[in-house]
Design an enzyme around this catalytic site. Structure first.
Site, short mmCIF file in Angstrom:
data_model
loop_
_atom_site.label_atom_id
_atom_site.label_comp_id
_atom_site.label_asym_id
_atom_site.label_seq_id
_atom_site.Cartn_x
_atom_site.Cartn_y
_atom_site.Cartn_z
N SER A 34 1.55 3.46 -3.46
CA SER A 34 1.10 4.44 -4.46
C SER A 34 -0.32 4.93 -4.20
CB SER A 34 1.15 3.83 -5.86
OG SER A 34 2.47 3.59 -6.24
N GLU A 70 13.42 6.62 -14.19
CA GLU A 70 13.94 7.96 -13.90
C GLU A 70 14.31 8.11 -12.43
OE1 GLU A 70 11.29 7.22 -15.76
OE2 GLU A 70 12.17 7.76 -17.69
N GLY A 108 0.81 -1.22 0.00
CA GLY A 108 0.00 0.00 0.00
C GLY A 108 0.84 1.26 0.00
N GLU A 112 12.79 -4.76 -2.53
CA GLU A 112 11.90 -4.83 -3.69
C GLU A 112 12.67 -4.67 -4.99
OE1 GLU A 112 8.47 -2.34 -3.34
OE2 GLU A 112 7.96 -2.52 -5.46
#
Lengths: 375, 343
Positions: free
Chosen positions: A133, A362, A131, A251
């Site tokens: 974004s 990016e 949880g 991650e």
């Protein structure tokens, strides 16, 4: 390059035997996997398969035995993950719990939280989603608006998470929410905390979102005055940003940042008309595997190789995206056998996510630039 | 350099080589070699470190270092664009020693079939000539050399036929018929890894000092993102080169052709990408003869063409993989890394 080094690691002792074991298991369970299942791999959710993986002891492999783990090394775990991904196994139902939610609870959770959840994750029964974004907080995560207020007996959660992989199929979410406004002179990411959210609680609405592939792989989750118990807080109130950032290092560093399109590459070998692009891809792959293993070794030593992990994910994602494109130099996809065409169609469509999920290209390059001393 | 490497003899030696080259290998030295001058004092200083016999077994008077240690030295030579055939000498001495021929003193070179241009031919005393079955120690003094050069101005000379062969011995299986070609490919891959690291350092440093629009250009995301790509490529080249050296230590030159090919491909690709980004960051100043950047970038462009291009090695690897078949690719890749053999 100041401080940026990838020391070679050896495969752990016994890895050949471990690989054989996993291959035999996958050969048995993978008979019915369609090209679309193998093409999605860890973007595929299959509870029965995850329970079978858990029964073999391949979830939570590094965790203490008292939490259902196997007390094996991070490099052995790396071997098992590689095998799963190379076969295109649908590991999504346990991937997040094994990779980051479980380790997060091990590091910051209370004994009660660990005893309640870790054995269930290790059995392949408790599925977790991430949880982070929100509609207005993607790359700029510190701008998130979901908030949790203290109420008698617990917390009241309000807000919205989005692009949450498999939220509509999962049991639990670990949500980052604001528990206090960032004070005067404090950074924006002060005042955030992490919560363990039982997705069956009332006030939670989960709406699956259809992807461009037609599948429903992610969802929007709305919290409307959801009452969380006192013990839903993970770690320290206000320490959510640091905890979530540590989670992101896990991650970003795994073999799923290199091998997502491996099944497609393997399927194209025999029909390739030109060996040159094939050889280039294989050379990259062999090198990236060594880099990913190197990062796993750093994690095993207790280091936090944030820059190295970002670098491997950036290079690995570019490789994963190059596979379906370069393949078009190898052969005329339109004339390829059906199985290969379907795999190519599937990977081509999911490939844009390879440089979005887990930190955009990016953002990763910004982290590398900071590592170079440019920011 | 991390603590783990301080105990490693290769890292110690590479550190010495690096310090020596940093002090002695300046732009004037690099320019002199392009005019055909031999940097005698630099060669002598490197020779004094014992480099020529680094890969030669102790029983034959060498240092008995492994290929991973030698690889670190190759990287250091590449980082400074060392204008001497020290890598070639180390390789030639290793091949000669492996077939029982005592390596002679002085600069050496090596060639796979005699038909190609010999690195540094006119400057060396002896050449190890490998024809696929034997290694021959050839006297370079009696040869008429037709001078040539690569893009970086490093000597690449053609020999007239009829040189004097001093000794011949058969190539053992562990080295394989392509020992000279494989060794040179490994050397060039390591040198490229070193030159890439050096060019990256230069570019990052320049981006931090060159100011436009009121701030260092390294503050602009457009530049940061480019340099991040460069860093990734440089790191990949380094890892690929180290993997190849480790494979030679474990399996011998012949059986490490796969990892050597991977290293040559990855370093060659990184050379193209990295050199382009370095020049983009430096702008016009980097295109001048006066600026040192071209000593690195012209070497990168040269070395990727030598000892097998990316295309050459990729075709080889690709055919090897096709012969295995798609289902066997993964077991093949993992077995290359596993320490315990797969039956």
């Amino acid at each position: 390059m100041p401080g940026l080094r990838f020391d070679l690691r050896d495969a752990p002792p016994g890895s050949a035997a471990l690989r054989r074991e996993v291959r035999a298991f996958l050969a048995e369970h993978g008979r019915g996997w369609t090209p679309e299942v193998r093409g999605r791999s860890w973007m595929g959710f299959d509870r029965a398969f995850s329970r079978a993986v858990g029964a073999r002891g391949w979830i939570g492999m590094t965790w203490p035995r008292r939490y259902g783990g196997g007390e094996r090394s991070a490099l052995e775990r790396h071997v098992v993950l590689e095998e799963m991904l190379a076969a295109g196994a649908p590991v999504g139902a346990h991937w997040i719990g094994d990779r980051q939610s479980g380790p997060l609870l091990l590091r910051y959770g209370t004994e009660a939280q660990r005893m309640r959840l870790l054995p269930a994750i290790a059995r392949g029964e408790a599925a977790f989603c991430i949880g982070l974004s929100e509609p207005d907080a993607g790359s700029d995560l510190a701008g998130l608006r979901t908030r949790a207020e203290r109420v008698p007996g617990g917390w009241r959660l309000n807000g919205r998470k989005v692009w949450t992989s498999f939220a509509h199929l999962c049991d639990w979410m670990i949500a980052l929410a604001r528990t206090a406004p960032a004070g005067e002179g404090e950074p924006r990411h002060a005042g955030l905390s992490q919560f363990l959210v039982d997705l069956r609680l009332s006030g939670i609405a989960i709406r699956p979102i259809r992807e461009l592939t037609g599948e429903e792989g992610f969802a929007e989750v709305t919290f409307d005055n959801v009452l969380l118990p006192e013990d839903a807080l993970i770690g320290r109130e206000g320490a959510g940003w640091a905890q979530a950032t540590a989670e992101l290092a896990l991650e970003r560093s795994g073999p799923e940042r290199v091998l997502s399109s491996y099944p497609l590459l393997a399927a194209a070998v025999e029909v390739a008309a030109d060996p040159v692009p094939l050889g280039r891809l294989v050379a990259r792959l062999a090198t990236l595997r060594a880099m990913s293993l190197s990062v796993a070794g750093m994690l095993e030593e207790g280091r936090t190789p944030a820059v190295e992990a970002a670098l491997v994910k950036d290079l690995g994602g570019a490789f994963e995206q190059a596979v379906p494109e370069r393949l078009r130099d190898l052969l005329d996809v339109a004339d390829a056998p059906e199985e290969l065409r379907r795999l190519h169609a599937c990977v081509t469509q999911v490939a844009p996510t390879f440089s979005l999920r887990g930190g955009t290209r990016e953002i990763l390059r910004g982290i590398i630039a900071r590592g170079l001393g440019l920011r | 350099m991390s603590a783990t490497h301080d105990a490693d003899p290769g890292a110690l030696l590479a550190g010495q080589v690096g310090r020596l080259l940093a002090a002695r290998c300046d732009a004037a030295t690099l320019a002199a070699i392009e005019r055909g001058e031999w940097p005698g004092p630099l060669w002598d200083a490197l020779e004094e470190l014992g480099l020529p016999l680094a890969l030669v077994p102790e029983a034959m008077g060498g240092a008995g270092l492994g290929w991973q240690a030698a690889g670190r030295v190759f990287v250091a030579l590449g980082r400074h664009g060392a204008p001497v055939p020290m890598g070639e000498t180390m390789l030639a001495a290793a091949l000669l020693a492996a077939v029982g021929i005592a390596p002679p003193a002085g600069p050496l070179s090596l060639t796979a079939n005699g038909g190609e241009r010999v690195p540094w031919g006119r400057h060396v005393r002896h050449v190890a000539c490998c024809d696929g079955e034997t290694v021959a120690l050839c006297d370079a003094a009696g040869v008429t050399w037709t001078p040539g050069a690569n893009l970086a101005g490093e000597p690449r000379d053609s020999a007239s036929p009829g040189g004097v062969v001093l000794r011949v011995a058969p190539l053992p299986e562990r080295l394989g018929g392509e020992a000279a070609a494989s060794g040179l490919a490994l050397l060039r891959a390591c040198q490229m890894a070193g030159a890439l690291a050096a060019a990256l350092d230069l570019a990052v440093d320049y981006a931090g000092t060159r100011r436009q629009f009121g701030r260092p250009i390294g503050r602009f995301q457009a530049i940061q993102q480019q340099l991040a790509v460069f860093a990734g490529e440089a790191a990949a080249a380094q890892v690929a080169a180290e993997r190849a050296c480790r494979a030679v230590d474990r399996h011998g030159l012949a059986a490490a052709a796969f990892e050597i090919g991977c290293a040559k491909i990855v370093a060659g690709e990184a050379a193209g990408t990295g050199a382009a980004i370095a020049h983009q960051v430096f702008g016009a100043i980097g295109f001048t003869a006066e600026h040192p950047l071209h000593h690195l970038t012209r070497r990168l462009w040269s070395w990727r063409e030598e000892a097998g291009t990316e295309r050459y090695w990729a075709a080889r690897l690709g055919r090897e993989v096709q012969a295995l078949g798609g289902a066997m690719l993964w077991p093949f890749l993992t077995a290359r890394d596993d320490q315990d053999p797969i039956p």
